[in-house]
Design a protein around this motif. Structure first.
Motif, PDB file in Angstrom:
ATOM      1  N   UNK A 241       0.829  -1.208   0.000  1.00  0.00           N
ATOM      2  CA  UNK A 241       0.000   0.000   0.000  1.00  0.00           C
ATOM      3  C   UNK A 241       0.859   1.251   0.000  1.00  0.00           C
ATOM      4  N   UNK A 242       2.118   1.117   0.408  1.00  0.00           N
ATOM      5  CA  UNK A 242       3.044   2.248   0.438  1.00  0.00           C
ATOM      6  C   UNK A 242       4.236   1.924  -0.460  1.00  0.00           C
ATOM      7  N   UNK A 243       4.414   2.708  -1.491  1.00  0.00           N
ATOM      8  CA  UNK A 243       5.552   2.567  -2.411  1.00  0.00           C
ATOM      9  C   UNK A 243       5.702   1.158  -2.965  1.00  0.00           C
ATOM     10  N   UNK A 244       4.686   0.640  -3.659  1.00  0.00           N
ATOM     11  CA  UNK A 244       4.844  -0.680  -4.280  1.00  0.00           C
ATOM     12  C   UNK A 244       5.951  -0.650  -5.337  1.00  0.00           C
ATOM     13  N   UNK A 245       6.618  -1.796  -5.473  1.00  0.00           N
ATOM     14  CA  UNK A 245       7.702  -1.889  -6.450  1.00  0.00           C
ATOM     15  C   UNK A 245       7.097  -2.231  -7.811  1.00  0.00           C
ATOM     16  N   UNK A 246       7.407  -1.412  -8.818  1.00  0.00           N
ATOM     17  CA  UNK A 246       6.862  -1.611 -10.165  1.00  0.00           C
ATOM     18  C   UNK A 246       7.873  -2.242 -11.113  1.00  0.00           C
ATOM     19  N   UNK A 247       9.144  -2.102 -10.793  1.00  0.00           N
ATOM     20  CA  UNK A 247      10.179  -2.612 -11.668  1.00  0.00           C
ATOM     21  C   UNK A 247      10.276  -4.132 -11.521  1.00  0.00           C
ATOM     22  N   UNK A 248       9.946  -4.855 -12.585  1.00  0.00           N
ATOM     23  CA  UNK A 248       9.910  -6.321 -12.515  1.00  0.00           C
ATOM     24  C   UNK A 248      11.293  -6.915 -12.261  1.00  0.00           C
ATOM     25  N   UNK A 249      12.324  -6.278 -12.766  1.00  0.00           N
ATOM     26  CA  UNK A 249      13.681  -6.782 -12.530  1.00  0.00           C
ATOM     27  C   UNK A 249      14.049  -6.650 -11.051  1.00  0.00           C
ATOM     28  N   UNK A 250      13.642  -5.541 -10.418  1.00  0.00           N
ATOM     29  CA  UNK A 250      13.911  -5.366  -8.990  1.00  0.00           C
ATOM     30  C   UNK A 250      13.132  -6.384  -8.176  1.00  0.00           C
ATOM     31  N   UNK A 251      11.857  -6.604  -8.548  1.00  0.00           N
ATOM     32  CA  UNK A 251      11.045  -7.596  -7.841  1.00  0.00           C
ATOM     33  C   UNK A 251      11.687  -8.972  -7.934  1.00  0.00           C
ATOM     34  N   UNK A 252      12.101  -9.349  -9.147  1.00  0.00           N
ATOM     35  CA  UNK A 252      12.708 -10.664  -9.348  1.00  0.00           C
ATOM     36  C   UNK A 252      14.004 -10.793  -8.551  1.00  0.00           C
ATOM     37  N   UNK A 253      14.817  -9.741  -8.545  1.00  0.00           N
ATOM     38  CA  UNK A 253      16.088  -9.798  -7.834  1.00  0.00           C
ATOM     39  C   UNK A 253      15.912  -9.889  -6.329  1.00  0.00           C
ATOM     40  N   UNK A 254      15.006  -9.085  -5.777  1.00  0.00           N
ATOM     41  CA  UNK A 254      14.786  -9.107  -4.333  1.00  0.00           C
ATOM     42  C   UNK A 254      14.119 -10.411  -3.891  1.00  0.00           C
ATOM     43  N   UNK A 255      13.241 -10.922  -4.746  1.00  0.00           N
ATOM     44  CA  UNK A 255      12.606 -12.207  -4.442  1.00  0.00           C
ATOM     45  C   UNK A 255      13.630 -13.325  -4.419  1.00  0.00           C
ATOM     46  N   UNK A 256      14.510 -13.324  -5.399  1.00  0.00           N
ATOM     47  CA  UNK A 256      15.565 -14.339  -5.453  1.00  0.00           C
ATOM     48  C   UNK A 256      16.489 -14.231  -4.247  1.00  0.00           C
ATOM     49  N   UNK A 257      16.840 -13.017  -3.864  1.00  0.00           N
ATOM     50  CA  UNK A 257      17.701 -12.823  -2.694  1.00  0.00           C
ATOM     51  C   UNK A 257      17.043 -13.354  -1.421  1.00  0.00           C
ATOM     52  N   UNK A 258      15.735 -13.109  -1.293  1.00  0.00           N
ATOM     53  CA  UNK A 258      15.014 -13.564  -0.102  1.00  0.00           C
ATOM     54  C   UNK A 258      14.941 -15.086  -0.060  1.00  0.00           C
ATOM     55  N   UNK A 259      14.692 -15.705  -1.200  1.00  0.00           N
ATOM     56  CA  UNK A 259      14.628 -17.164  -1.243  1.00  0.00           C
ATOM     57  C   UNK A 259      15.999 -17.780  -0.956  1.00  0.00           C
ATOM     58  N   UNK A 260      17.042 -17.147  -1.454  1.00  0.00           N
ATOM     59  CA  UNK A 260      18.385 -17.640  -1.178  1.00  0.00           C
ATOM     60  C   UNK A 260      18.710 -17.504   0.310  1.00  0.00           C
ATOM     61  N   UNK A 261      18.258 -16.419   0.916  1.00  0.00           N
ATOM     62  CA  UNK A 261      18.507 -16.182   2.330  1.00  0.00           C
ATOM     63  C   UNK A 261      17.924 -17.290   3.203  1.00  0.00           C
ATOM     64  N   UNK A 262      16.729 -17.779   2.829  1.00  0.00           N
ATOM     65  CA  UNK A 262      16.072 -18.803   3.648  1.00  0.00           C
ATOM     66  C   UNK A 262      16.329 -20.221   3.133  1.00  0.00           C
ATOM     67  N   UNK A 263      17.266 -20.359   2.200  1.00  0.00           N
ATOM     68  CA  UNK A 263      17.644 -21.692   1.740  1.00  0.00           C
ATOM     69  C   UNK A 263      16.698 -22.308   0.736  1.00  0.00           C
ATOM     70  N   UNK A 264      16.004 -21.481  -0.050  1.00  0.00           N
ATOM     71  CA  UNK A 264      15.060 -21.999  -1.038  1.00  0.00           C
ATOM     72  C   UNK A 264      15.429 -21.569  -2.453  1.00  0.00           C
ATOM     73  N   UNK A 265      16.690 -21.375  -2.699  1.00  0.00           N
ATOM     74  CA  UNK A 265      17.148 -21.048  -4.052  1.00  0.00           C
ATOM     75  C   UNK A 265      16.758 -22.184  -4.997  1.00  0.00           C
ATOM     76  N   UNK A 266      16.093 -21.847  -6.082  1.00  0.00           N
ATOM     77  CA  UNK A 266      15.652 -22.859  -7.039  1.00  0.00           C
ATOM     78  C   UNK A 266      14.243 -23.373  -6.808  1.00  0.00           C
ATOM     79  N   UNK A 267      13.575 -22.894  -5.770  1.00  0.00           N
ATOM     80  CA  UNK A 267      12.218 -23.348  -5.464  1.00  0.00           C
ATOM     81  C   UNK A 267      11.136 -22.378  -5.935  1.00  0.00           C
ATOM     82  N   UNK A 268      11.531 -21.267  -6.542  1.00  0.00           N
ATOM     83  CA  UNK A 268      10.574 -20.212  -6.855  1.00  0.00           C
ATOM     84  C   UNK A 268       9.426 -20.633  -7.749  1.00  0.00           C
ATOM     85  N   UNK A 269       9.662 -21.591  -8.661  1.00  0.00           N
ATOM     86  CA  UNK A 269       8.631 -21.987  -9.614  1.00  0.00           C
ATOM     87  C   UNK A 269       7.625 -22.981  -9.044  1.00  0.00           C
ATOM     88  N   UNK A 270       7.894 -23.512  -7.851  1.00  0.00           N
ATOM     89  CA  UNK A 270       7.046 -24.568  -7.312  1.00  0.00           C
ATOM     90  C   UNK A 270       5.759 -24.017  -6.701  1.00  0.00           C
TER      91      UNK A 270
END
Length: 340
Positions: A102-131
């Motif tokens: 609701x506050x400052x949503x991210x519109x840049x798809x590359x930024x969304x993809x990068x931050x999402x990947x970083x978060x998944x890697x942080x919690x040990x789920x690298x490679x699980x994004x498509x599941x």
């Protein structure tokens, strides 16, 4: 730093929180231990903004957040039941908070993809994004819920019984992983649980909530070895609490607390003269692998527990229904001027 000052909440005639003063320091894993009905869920709801206090103030880094809408508080919340969207993939679940904030949503798809990947890697789920989230294990769903919270970079993360839906092996692993993730991020976690073992294992500090009040907040070792009052001792499930009168003391208003592992058992009349003691009937034993628990009932009906470490056994052979003298060193007992 999260600070609660004189926070109270009532529901009709029921007091859920009664003038709570509570601090979660910067860069700290704080455990909040409380039994069912102690007010811990209410406390989380007030911090997160799902409810408002009747009195008192809530602040982060000196800025009051009570009265603000939940999405304006910059707080992450991980629910016990994960609260994932079953129709979205793992990556879509994690990205949801970025895309639809609701506050400052991210519109840049590359930024969304990068931050999402970083978060998944942080919690040990690298490679699980498509599941699909329905195609992964309970422990993995817990990590997705955590990644979805962390990707938004909150100032503090609230975890509501986060390990309650996991089996014992997964709980042990997630304990280590949660602590490691928090240390890498450098943000504070407030982990609410009803398990004393979980609270002591996880927390850099542990606060005990009882009857709507914080009765003690300390490091795990200090809390376990030196509870300040009977309520804190009860929540640790390691202390026998009983009337001093059972040991011949004059005042029945005084309560004594002695840890399970610091009480010895002797046949009646065979206690060393320098040790206080009380008579109790042996009920039964419970085998727990490296330890065993012996249960006794004192003359006033108080249940007493004695732990025996099987690598160094110290209890005599016990007969069910027979009375024994439970004895302990003077300095093993803590004294509380509290009613039952």
């Amino acid at each position: 730093m999260l600070t609660l000052s004189r926070v109270s909440r009532r529901y009709g005639g029921t007091v859920a929180l009664d003038g709570v003063d509570f601090v979660v320091p910067e860069n700290t894993y704080m455990s909040l231990l409380g039994a069912s009905g102690s007010g811990k869920t209410t406390l989380l709801r007030l911090i997160s903004g799902f409810e408002e206090p009747d009195a008192g103030e809530i602040a982060i880094d000196g800025e009051r957040i009570d009265g603000k809408a939940p999405h304006l508080r910059d707080i992450g919340f991980v629910f016990q039941n994960f609260a994932l969207f079953p129709h979205l993939t793992v990556a879509q679940n994690v990205a949801f908070g970025l895309r639809y904030s609701a506050v400052s949503p991210v519109r840049d798809e590359a930024e969304i993809a990068g931050r999402t990947q970083d978060a998944l890697q942080l919690v040990g789920l690298d490679g699980f994004g498509h599941r699909s989230v329905s195609a992964i294990s309970g422990g993995q769903r817990q990590r997705v819920a955590l990644a979805r919270t962390l990707v938004t970079e909150p100032r503090i993360v609230l975890l509501d019984e986060p390990l309650g839906a996991l089996d014992a092996n997964l709980r042990a692993r997630m304990c280590d992983e949660l602590k490691a993730i928090r240390e890498r991020l450098g943000v504070s976690f407030l982990h609410v649980t009803g398990s004393e073992t979980e609270a002591l294992t996880m927390g850099d500090k542990v606060a005990v909530l009882a009857n709507g009040r914080i009765v003690q907040s300390d490091t795990p070792d200090v809390l376990f070895s030196s509870p300040r009052n009977a309520e804190a001792a009860r929540h640790l499930n390691a202390w026998n609490i009983f009337d001093a009168g059972l040991c011949g003391a004059a005042s029945e208003a005084v309560r004594l607390a002695v840890r399970f592992d610091q009480i010895d058992v002797a046949p009646q009349g065979q206690v060393p003269s320098d040790r206080p003691h009380l008579s109790a009937k042996y009920l039964t034993g419970e085998f727990n692998g490296p330890t065993a628990l012996a249960f006794f009932r004192s003359k006033d009906g108080t249940l007493m527990q004695v732990v025996d470490h099987l690598s160094c056994p110290r209890l005599p052979a016990l007969v069910e229904g027979q009375s024994y003298d439970l004895h302990f060193a003077f300095d093993a007992a803590r004294q509380f001027q509290e009613a039952v």
